[in-house]
Motif scaffolding. Structure first.
Motif, PDB file in Angstrom:
ATOM      1  N   GLY A   1      -5.670  -2.090   1.152  1.00 19.27           N
ATOM      2  CA  GLY A   1      -5.766  -1.451   2.453  1.00 19.27           C
ATOM      3  C   GLY A   1      -7.156  -1.482   3.052  1.00 19.27           C
ATOM      4  O   GLY A   1      -7.320  -1.416   4.265  1.00 19.27           O
TER       5      GLY A   1
ATOM      6  N   HIS B   1      -4.451   1.241  -2.141  1.00 21.71           N
ATOM      7  CA  HIS B   1      -5.065   1.386  -0.819  1.00 21.71           C
ATOM      8  C   HIS B   1      -6.508   0.886  -0.826  1.00 21.71           C
ATOM      9  O   HIS B   1      -6.946   0.214   0.127  1.00 21.71           O
ATOM     10  CB  HIS B   1      -5.025   2.847  -0.378  1.00 21.71           C
ATOM     11  CG  HIS B   1      -5.596   3.074   0.992  1.00 21.71           C
ATOM     12  ND1 HIS B   1      -4.959   2.637   2.136  1.00 21.71           N
ATOM     13  CD2 HIS B   1      -6.743   3.667   1.407  1.00 21.71           C
ATOM     14  CE1 HIS B   1      -5.688   2.961   3.187  1.00 21.71           C
ATOM     15  NE2 HIS B   1      -6.778   3.580   2.772  1.00 21.71           N
TER      16      HIS B   1
ATOM     17  N   VAL C   1       0.826  -1.199   0.000  1.00 24.03           N
ATOM     18  CA  VAL C   1       0.000   0.000   0.000  1.00 24.03           C
ATOM     19  C   VAL C   1       0.867   1.258   0.000  1.00 24.03           C
ATOM     20  O   VAL C   1       0.548   2.265  -0.644  1.00 24.03           O
ATOM     21  CB  VAL C   1      -0.945  -0.005   1.219  1.00 24.03           C
ATOM     22  CG1 VAL C   1      -1.676   1.329   1.341  1.00 24.03           C
ATOM     23  CG2 VAL C   1      -1.948  -1.150   1.102  1.00 24.03           C
TER      24      VAL C   1
END
Length: 346
Positions: free
Chosen positions: A81, A77, A64
């Motif tokens: 993430g 992300h 990320v």
């Protein structure tokens, strides 16, 4: 005014009511609503799975943080993430709950309901955390999340549960009869890949709007529209899967439908009891928290009995409804199934 803002009753209701309402809608689509303990376990596991997000995100932390390109960083992300950790912990919870009845797997809708319960438990906990953290704007935030975010999380759980039940049921739910093994494998892959793709596609425009405030207004409008389209399309797709699974097990007689409607009304009371008890607990804990922060405001402590009353009311609803279910379940199930089978056998 101070009472509404200081205590979590209204905030708690706004946080969990949408999740419980959507769970009821999914349960109402099932011919034989599954064991209450299983559904509540799924709901609580969904809420508890949030505590595992730190562990789920750890393997992807370097990925990320790696991209230098801002667009690539946002994409990484949104996928690694947010979407992948969240959907992975929810899928694990769905598999854990549904596997306890796998050997006696009779009603494919059970796993769909467990998926909805896991996703909505996750959404309810996350929703409550968001509203408490942003108490100054909880009204607008609650309205937005109840319309889109909470149903979206529930829809992703439904999609995962539906693909799991399709993989287990094989051709019974429309899997390709000439490529049964591939259909089972692809359904198991879609159990995670489907929610992952939809979740990351939903989050990417929102993250872009959040982290790039200087974008052209037209681009911002299109990004917001894209996120809304993906969110509502996911909810519509989940409802389509619910209907696809449920129509294979629809009641066939008026008497069978009446028996099953009684069971669904009991489920409404179970959900109401659980919701009231949860709100009462939130009321008590947050009132104590406010009093500890500012002991001079004794109003919050004085209102703890209201929270305790709410807890007792919720427990009473759960106990009474469970007693009615235990004492009458054989009659309800036998009558409903007997009339349905007799009609189908003719």
């Amino acid at each position: 005014m101070y009472l509404i803002e200081a205590l979590p009753t209204v905030i708690g209701t706004a946080a969990i009511a949408p999740a419980l309402l959507m769970l009821w809608l999914v349960i109402a689509a099932e011919e034989r609503p599954g064991p209450p303990a299983q559904v509540w376990t799924a709901f609580l596991l969904g809420a508890a799975s949030i505590s595992l997000l730190g562990l789920a995100r750890a393997p992807f932390a370097k990925m990320v943080a790696a991209p230098d390109n801002p667009w690539a960083a946002l994409a990484m992300h949104s996928i690694f993430g947010v979407a992948l950790p969240e959907e992975a912990v929810k899928v694990i919870a769905i598999v854990l709950v549904s596997s306890t009845k796998r050997r006696t797997f009779a009603n494919p809708m059970d796993t769909v309901v467990y998926g909805a319960a896991v996703g909505l438990g996750f959404a309810a906990y996350e929703n409550l955390a968001y509203l408490v953290q942003h108490a100054e704007m909880w009204r607008s935030l609650a309205a937005l999340r109840s319309v889109l975010t909470v149903p979206f999380h529930g829809a992703l759980g439904i999609i995962a549960g539906a693909y799991l039940t399709i993989a287990r049921a094989g051709t019974a739910l429309g899997a390709n009869r000439h490529h049964r093994d591939w259909s089972r494998l692809s359904s198991r892959l879609l159990m995670l890949a489907g929610p992952l793709a939809l979740h990351s596609a939903f989050d990417f425009p929102l993250l872009t709007l959040q982290r790039m405030p200087d974008l052209d207004p037209t681009i911002r409008m299109w990004l917001g529209a894209a996120s809304l389209l993906i969110g509502f399309s996911s909810i519509a797709f989940a409802m389509r899967l619910v209907r696809r699974v449920a129509r294979h097990h629809a009641p066939r007689t008026d008497i069978a439908r009446e028996r099953l409607s009684q069971l669904r009304r009991m489920w409404a009371l179970w959900l109401a009891g659980g919701g009231v008890g949860f709100l009462g607990l939130a009321f008590v804990l947050t009132s104590i928290h406010h009093w500890l922060i500012n002991p001079e405001r004794n109003l919050t402590l004085a209102l703890i009995p209201i929270g305790l009353t709410s807890i007792l009311l919720g427990i009473a609803l759960l106990i009474v409804t469970t007693a009615i279910y235990v004492l009458g379940r054989n009659r309800i199930r036998t009558s409903g199934e007997g009339f349905s089978s007799a009609h189908g056998g003719g």
